[in-house]
Design a protein around this motif. Structure first.
Motif, PDB file in Angstrom:
ATOM      1  N   SER A  19       0.874  -1.178   0.000  1.00 20.31           N
ATOM      2  CA  SER A  19       0.000   0.000   0.000  1.00 20.31           C
ATOM      3  C   SER A  19       0.907   1.222   0.000  1.00 20.31           C
ATOM      4  O   SER A  19       1.709   1.400   0.916  1.00 20.31           O
ATOM      5  CB  SER A  19      -0.900   0.013   1.227  1.00 20.31           C
ATOM      6  N   CYS A  22       4.566   1.208   1.330  1.00 15.53           N
ATOM      7  CA  CYS A  22       4.722   0.219   2.402  1.00 15.53           C
ATOM      8  C   CYS A  22       4.393  -1.191   1.937  1.00 15.53           C
ATOM      9  O   CYS A  22       3.529  -1.385   1.087  1.00 15.53           O
ATOM     10  CB  CYS A  22       3.725   0.515   3.515  1.00 15.53           C
ATOM     11  N   GLY A  63       7.368  -1.660   7.676  1.00 14.46           N
ATOM     12  CA  GLY A  63       7.446  -0.350   8.331  1.00 14.46           C
ATOM     13  C   GLY A  63       8.881   0.092   8.481  1.00 14.46           C
ATOM     14  O   GLY A  63       9.813  -0.610   8.065  1.00 14.46           O
ATOM     15  N   PRO A  64       9.083   1.251   9.104  1.00 15.37           N
ATOM     16  CA  PRO A  64      10.422   1.830   9.135  1.00 15.37           C
ATOM     17  C   PRO A  64      11.367   1.208  10.160  1.00 15.37           C
ATOM     18  O   PRO A  64      12.568   1.450  10.113  1.00 15.37           O
ATOM     19  CB  PRO A  64      10.145   3.295   9.492  1.00 15.37           C
ATOM     20  N   SER A  67      13.661  -3.679  13.244  1.00 14.15           N
ATOM     21  CA  SER A  67      13.269  -4.944  13.872  1.00 14.15           C
ATOM     22  C   SER A  67      12.233  -5.694  13.031  1.00 14.15           C
ATOM     23  O   SER A  67      12.010  -6.879  13.237  1.00 14.15           O
ATOM     24  CB  SER A  67      12.705  -4.699  15.276  1.00 14.15           C
TER      25      SER A  67
ATOM     26  N   ASN B  23      -7.639  -5.338   4.322  1.00 12.17           N
ATOM     27  CA  ASN B  23      -7.207  -4.242   3.457  1.00 12.17           C
ATOM     28  C   ASN B  23      -5.998  -3.584   4.106  1.00 12.17           C
ATOM     29  O   ASN B  23      -5.959  -3.414   5.323  1.00 12.17           O
ATOM     30  CB  ASN B  23      -8.333  -3.214   3.291  1.00 12.17           C
ATOM     31  N   VAL B  24      -5.013  -3.235   3.286  1.00  9.09           N
ATOM     32  CA  VAL B  24      -3.768  -2.657   3.804  1.00  9.09           C
ATOM     33  C   VAL B  24      -3.721  -1.172   3.465  1.00  9.09           C
ATOM     34  O   VAL B  24      -4.020  -0.770   2.338  1.00  9.09           O
ATOM     35  CB  VAL B  24      -2.547  -3.363   3.174  1.00  9.09           C
ATOM     36  N   TRP B  25      -3.340  -0.370   4.475  1.00  9.64           N
ATOM     37  CA  TRP B  25      -3.209   1.065   4.298  1.00  9.64           C
ATOM     38  C   TRP B  25      -1.846   1.496   4.818  1.00  9.64           C
ATOM     39  O   TRP B  25      -1.234   0.797   5.617  1.00  9.64           O
ATOM     40  CB  TRP B  25      -4.287   1.831   5.092  1.00  9.64           C
ATOM     41  N   GLU B  26      -1.416   2.664   4.387  1.00  9.94           N
ATOM     42  CA  GLU B  26      -0.174   3.215   4.918  1.00  9.94           C
ATOM     43  C   GLU B  26      -0.527   4.372   5.845  1.00  9.94           C
ATOM     44  O   GLU B  26      -1.340   5.225   5.504  1.00  9.94           O
ATOM     45  CB  GLU B  26       0.717   3.718   3.784  1.00  9.94           C
ATOM     46  N   GLY B  29       4.072   5.983   7.404  1.00  7.65           N
ATOM     47  CA  GLY B  29       5.179   5.132   6.975  1.00  7.65           C
ATOM     48  C   GLY B  29       5.064   3.694   7.427  1.00  7.65           C
ATOM     49  O   GLY B  29       5.919   2.876   7.116  1.00  7.65           O
ATOM     50  N   ARG B  30       4.010   3.395   8.191  1.00  3.66           N
ATOM     51  CA  ARG B  30       3.812   2.019   8.648  1.00  3.66           C
ATOM     52  C   ARG B  30       2.558   1.443   8.018  1.00  3.66           C
ATOM     53  O   ARG B  30       1.564   2.152   7.844  1.00  3.66           O
ATOM     54  CB  ARG B  30       3.647   1.967  10.169  1.00  3.66           C
ATOM     55  N   PRO B  31       2.580   0.150   7.695  1.00  9.27           N
ATOM     56  CA  PRO B  31       1.357  -0.455   7.172  1.00  9.27           C
ATOM     57  C   PRO B  31       0.369  -0.738   8.294  1.00  9.27           C
ATOM     58  O   PRO B  31       0.769  -1.171   9.383  1.00  9.27           O
ATOM     59  CB  PRO B  31       1.858  -1.756   6.540  1.00  9.27           C
ATOM     60  N   CYS B  33      -3.729  -2.445   8.892  1.00 10.72           N
ATOM     61  CA  CYS B  33      -4.675  -3.329   8.209  1.00 10.72           C
ATOM     62  C   CYS B  33      -6.048  -3.213   8.846  1.00 10.72           C
ATOM     63  O   CYS B  33      -6.159  -3.145  10.068  1.00 10.72           O
ATOM     64  CB  CYS B  33      -4.205  -4.774   8.300  1.00 10.72           C
ATOM     65  N   LEU B  68       3.657 -11.793  13.486  1.00  8.52           N
ATOM     66  CA  LEU B  68       3.172 -10.471  13.082  1.00  8.52           C
ATOM     67  C   LEU B  68       2.981  -9.544  14.283  1.00  8.52           C
ATOM     68  O   LEU B  68       2.780  -9.993  15.405  1.00  8.52           O
ATOM     69  CB  LEU B  68       1.848 -10.612  12.322  1.00  8.52           C
ATOM     70  N   SER B  69       3.022  -8.235  13.989  1.00 12.41           N
ATOM     71  CA  SER B  69       2.790  -7.237  15.034  1.00 12.41           C
ATOM     72  C   SER B  69       1.289  -7.065  15.268  1.00 12.41           C
ATOM     73  O   SER B  69       0.548  -6.802  14.317  1.00 12.41           O
ATOM     74  CB  SER B  69       3.377  -5.892  14.602  1.00 12.41           C
ATOM     75  N   GLN B  72      -0.201  -3.778  13.947  1.00 11.67           N
ATOM     76  CA  GLN B  72      -0.465  -3.596  12.518  1.00 11.67           C
ATOM     77  C   GLN B  72      -1.963  -3.768  12.252  1.00 11.67           C
ATOM     78  O   GLN B  72      -2.502  -3.206  11.315  1.00 11.67           O
ATOM     79  CB  GLN B  72       0.342  -4.625  11.719  1.00 11.67           C
ATOM     80  N   PHE B  73      -2.602  -4.536  13.110  1.00 10.68           N
ATOM     81  CA  PHE B  73      -4.021  -4.837  12.929  1.00 10.68           C
ATOM     82  C   PHE B  73      -4.890  -4.105  13.940  1.00 10.68           C
ATOM     83  O   PHE B  73      -6.107  -4.130  13.848  1.00 10.68           O
ATOM     84  CB  PHE B  73      -4.243  -6.349  13.065  1.00 10.68           C
ATOM     85  N   TRP B 117       6.089  -1.669  19.955  1.00 13.45           N
ATOM     86  CA  TRP B 117       6.196  -3.091  19.612  1.00 13.45           C
ATOM     87  C   TRP B 117       7.485  -3.359  18.828  1.00 13.45           C
ATOM     88  O   TRP B 117       8.209  -4.318  19.097  1.00 13.45           O
ATOM     89  CB  TRP B 117       4.981  -3.527  18.798  1.00 13.45           C
ATOM     90  N   ASP B 118       7.762  -2.499  17.854  1.00 11.56           N
ATOM     91  CA  ASP B 118       8.987  -2.687  17.063  1.00 11.56           C
ATOM     92  C   ASP B 118      10.221  -2.691  17.962  1.00 11.56           C
ATOM     93  O   ASP B 118      11.187  -3.413  17.709  1.00 11.56           O
ATOM     94  CB  ASP B 118       9.127  -1.570  16.018  1.00 11.56           C
TER      95      ASP B 118
END
Lengths: 242, 161
Positions: A19, A22, A63-64, A67, B23-26, B29-31, B33, B68-69, B72-73, B117-118
């Motif tokens: 998207s 990304c 993502g940026p 990790s 559905n994926v969105w930005e 700078g991070r995706p 969903c 997965l994070s 993100q969801f 989380w990252d």
């Protein structure tokens, strides 16, 4: 010997979706091709992985944060790249290093071995895998596609649909699907709205996300179809058994 | 005792394990969903028995949570939910983040949970990772749907893992 299951080696694409700039990893995989030996499957996986690496900026995956891309911390990645003869990016004015921009700028000047070393470090960004699977019987499932309305047009759900009926015979499933579509179109003819249908997100999800960018809103509008071009049911092949 | 036919009885139901569509969105700078609740998703595998399907579904769910994070969801919190998350982290042996450490790009008084989380994910144990998922509102990726084989009476039943 009775009971011995035949094994195949399947090359599967991990569920990355794009998207904008990304890439997001979603659950699951898509099976692409099966081979009788692991070596054949692994050769195919390597070829596909190499092609994907030509197209995708790995630092935009997830993502940026590094990790999302590597098990190394930033310091160790930094050292790894120095050892590979590369100059890693530096933080600027209190902001973290822009690794995606670094990749865009530096990639063209890297040797094949240096690129390989970078990808080796980015161990969380993989696009394909080989899975050992027993050969299983399949069923053909007729699914009903869910459509939602955005006040302008109807949008098909990106994947699959509501399971309706399972068939052991593919042609029987296709015949039932055609019948269901005819009935659905008849019902839609009575709808009290303009009938414009957007299948583009669904088509994009069914295709290869590594080679095809998702359609823009303008592209989606230009690709709208009428009732005859829309599908309300589809046949999906699915393996049966543990 | 009478003779039975050599052909095994045909199962009446097929249990589909479906992967839900997103559905994926930005965003920044991070995706991120999101999904429409009515969307069903793609069949992954089918089973003749419900228990087998549910076991496979649970395993797929566990694998997704390992890889997965959750943020993100799950990126748009109600206040009560964030309070519950912050309160639950110490029980998992985790220090709750503060807006000073992880300020949201949209509003500095909010926590940017994806960045948190990252930062912590590489050091989490499986139990801590699962525990964070457990503190969030139910997000699931797979479900079991029972459908009919051709020739049986119609009807669809759904189960979450």
């Amino acid at each position: 010997m009775a009971g011995k299951k035949e094994i195949v080696y399947a090359v599967e694409r991990l569920n990355w979706r794009r998207s904008g700039d990304c890439w997001a990893r979603l659950p699951g995989t898509t099976r692409l091709q099966s081979f009788p030996t692991f070596e054949q499957a692994e050769a195919d996986r390597r070829r596909r992985e190499a092609e994907a690496r030509e197209r995708v900026n790995p630092f935009l995956c997830g993502g940026p944060a590094l990790s999302q891309q590597t098990g190394l911390d930033e310091g160790r990645l930094h050292d790894w790249l120095l050892d590979a003869g590369l100059t890693p990016p530096r933080p600027r004015k209190g902001r973290p290093a822009d690794w995606a921009a670094w990749w865009r700028q530096a990639r063209g000047g890297m040797t094949a071995l240096q690129r390989e070393k970078v990808w080796e470090a980015l161990d969380k960004v993989r696009f394909f895998e080989v899975a050992e699977r027993p050969k299983r019987p399949v069923a053909y499932v007729v699914v009903q596609i869910h459509w939602r309305y955005n006040d302008e047009f109807f949008i098909a759900e990106p994947e699959g649909g509501q399971g309706d009926t399972a068939f052991r015979d593919r042609q029987a499933a296709l015949d039932h699907c055609d019948e269901c579509n005819d009935i659905a179109r008849s019902a839609w003819e009575d709808a009290d709205v303009d009938l414009a249908f957007d299948l583009s997100l669904r088509r994009a999800a069914a295709g290869d996300p590594l080679t095809t960018a998702p359609p823009s809103y303008e592209q989606r509008q230009a690709g709208l179809v009428g009732l005859e071009g829309a599908a309300f049911y589809e046949v999906v092949e699915v393996e049966v058994g543990p | 005792m009478g003779k039975t036919s050599g052909r095994p009885p045909r199962p009446k139901k097929l249990y589909l394990v479906q992967r839900l569509g997103w559905n994926v969105w930005e965003d920044g700078g991070r995706p991120v969903c999101s999904r429409a609740e009515e969307d069903c998703g793609a069949p992954v595998r089918a089973f003749n028995g419900r228990k087998q399907a549910e076991a496979f579904c649970r395993e797929q769910e566990r694998q997704a949570r390992r890889e997965l994070s959750p943020f993100q969801f799950h990126y748009d919190f109600a206040e009560e939910e964030e309070t519950k998350l912050i309160a639950g982290l110490p029980e998992l042996g985790l220090q709750p983040p503060t807006p000073e450490e992880f300020p949201s790009a949209a509003y500095e008084a909010l926590i940017e949970w994806r960045a948190w989380w990252d930062a912590v994910a590489p050091g989490l144990t499986d139990e801590q990772r699962e525990g964070v998922w457990g503190l969030l509102e139910d997000v699931h990726f797979f479900e079991v749907v029972a459908i009919d084989w051709e020739g049986n009476a119609s009807g669809v039943t759904r189960w979450k893992p």
